[in-house]
Design a protein around this motif. Structure first.
Motif: not given
Lengths: 328, 328
Positions: A95-96, A99-100, A103, A155
């Protein structure tokens, strides 16, 4: 023009950088600098065209990503990702980065200021799809990923679309097929054998086939992937409307058909180096993967698939000859 | 059992809380406490059943959310959201509450420890869909939202599915139709008129209809929404497999049909209080909204829509009488 490649040390990122260095231009515009970023510092052969600036860093760090954008690249290729198997094993890390990291990149572009709206090419994946599927997955089929990696890519697509709609960035997302033939060594990805059954026999080594020859999958060559990236960077993105991510065209081919192609290109003796060793775990994983697509939107947008699997094998053989020659 | 309602002061959250207080049980289990959380402190009538603990706070703060989960609620209803119009106007605020808030909640549950795996009911929205649509949107149609709110809800669905697949939570996402008749005053949502053209005339006031009578939309009553939430909290979630979010059944109805129903239930004089005042902006927004669904999976899972629009109007009239009686 200035180009930023995030994930420039990976297999596809490296091939993209090398092609841009060789060509010296993108979409008819001269490339002044290529900023090559990855978790390990990317390095390529000497460039007598674009200036190449290599940097190591972590896209999960928003400060690092903000710094990357300070140079206001005209085109950003975002390929950095924790791969499927690792993202599944390491939830937070996946996720880091996946996704992040995406973002942070979109936020950095947004905050860079008025009038800055670079083309951002985001590499997504067919992992955004999850079984059960129709026989051919069309452009309106839902994203229902069955891995954390697929969720993180889905995402990324949603954020890319929203930031494009808001005018912060000019985003194009491309869902890459499984890349075959990957050069180098086998890895722990469940898909590794798709390349292994071609690459290892061609190098005179035994390869293990863990699934049935009936298994069908959606593949593209490394060269096709680089072609997709360059087309995504230079196409008229307005034709995409609000739906900014596209399934890339590929070949839908069975393992048996791949082996037949290997026999045609390299002979029966080479193909005989493939050893059948069924693996239930890999079979179960692969059964959940998409087999075939109707990639109509991408085709209409000018993305082109490989001609056939024979030419994928021949291109791999030619690449390996160049690599061996370079090594002396 | 312990229940946590996040977003318990909103229209639907309040109705849910009041119903749970009155019934005192959920799915045949006695409710011991209801923890009612929102950005403003929720308050209800006296409870002679469950203990009600009200709290004000911000779901964008991970510390606050972690504290909420320390009590290990058996069922969590997550309704908190910045609404569509506000999320569009305030980009950071929308992502902070709608995306990060949901992620904080899932992370808090995940980190609460071994063996804790509560049912989490997440209210999503038909805003996850964006035009162009088929005539009826099926359960396999892609999420291509055209608002930041829709993107944030679609991301919430993806995170919910992944955390459920990983065994961190037992998630069920429900995509609510537009809720009609909303009690109270008109708001700035573009959908406000769908309630206004029923609510205001019934209260003897003029209402403005900004779109054509041909406009078709997908609606459900507040009572149906509460019913969806309770069914989502108590159903056998295993039947959902990996796809944890469902489009809720609704009524596909035109504005003209709504007005005909109002005439049948309340008379021509009441319906005459609707004034046509076409608004191009609202018409354009509403044109991008879904009109009709085939909500088969939800129906098979036991979710039930309102019978017809006449009964929605009658239920609103009955609710208003109760409310006025309570005010004395």
């Amino acid at each position: 023009m200035r180009i930023l490649i995030i994930g420039a040390a990976g297999m596809v990122g490296r091939k993209l950088a090398e092609k841009l260095i060789t060509e010296g231009s993108l979409g008819g515009r001269k490339i002044d600098t290529i900023h090559a970023f990855d978790v390990i510092e990317p390095s390529y052969g000497a460039s007598d065209g674009p200036q190449v600036v290599s940097q190591a860093g972590n896209v999960a760090d928003p400060v690092v990503v903000t710094e990357l954008i300070k140079h206001k690249p005209d085109v950003i290729f975002h390929l950095a990702a924790i791969v499927s198997g690792e993202a599944e094993a390491e939830f937070d890390k996946g996720y880091a980065i996946n996704m992040d990291g995406t973002r942070h990149l979109l936020e950095a572009v947004r905050h860079e200021g008025e009038g800055y709206c670079p083309r951002l090419v985001f590499t997504s994946s067919i992992a955004v799809f999850g079984a059960p599927f129709p026989d051919r997955i069309g452009d309106e089929f839902l994203n229902a990923p069955l891995t954390s990696y697929g969720v993180q890519k889905a995402i990324g697509e949603l954020l890319l679309a929203d930031c494009t709609r808001k005018g912060f960035v000019d985003g194009v997302g491309i869902r890459l097929p499984t890349i075959v033939v990957r050069p180098g060594r086998p890895n722990k990805a469940a898909s590794s054998f798709f390349s292994g059954i071609i690459r290892e026999p061609l190098a005179g080594q035994e390869a293990i086939l863990p699934v049935s020859e009936e298994v069908r999958h959606w593949v593209a060559s490394p060269a096709a992937a680089v072609g997709f990236l360059i087309h995504a960077a230079t196409m008229d993105s307005a034709m995409l409307g609000a739906r900014r991510s596209l399934t890339m065209p590929g070949l839908s081919i069975t393992v048996g058909e791949m082996i037949e192609a290997l026999k045609r290109v390299a002979g029966e003796d080479v193909a005989a180096l493939i050893r059948r060793e069924p693996d239930e775990t890999i079979t179960r994983i692969v059964d959940g993967w998409p087999r075939n697509f109707d990639a109509r939107r991408a085709e209409q947008a000018g993305f082109t698939a490989d001609a056939d699997f024979d030419s994928i094998i021949r291109a791999h053989i030619a690449d390996e000859e160049v690599r061996r020659a370079a090594l002396g």
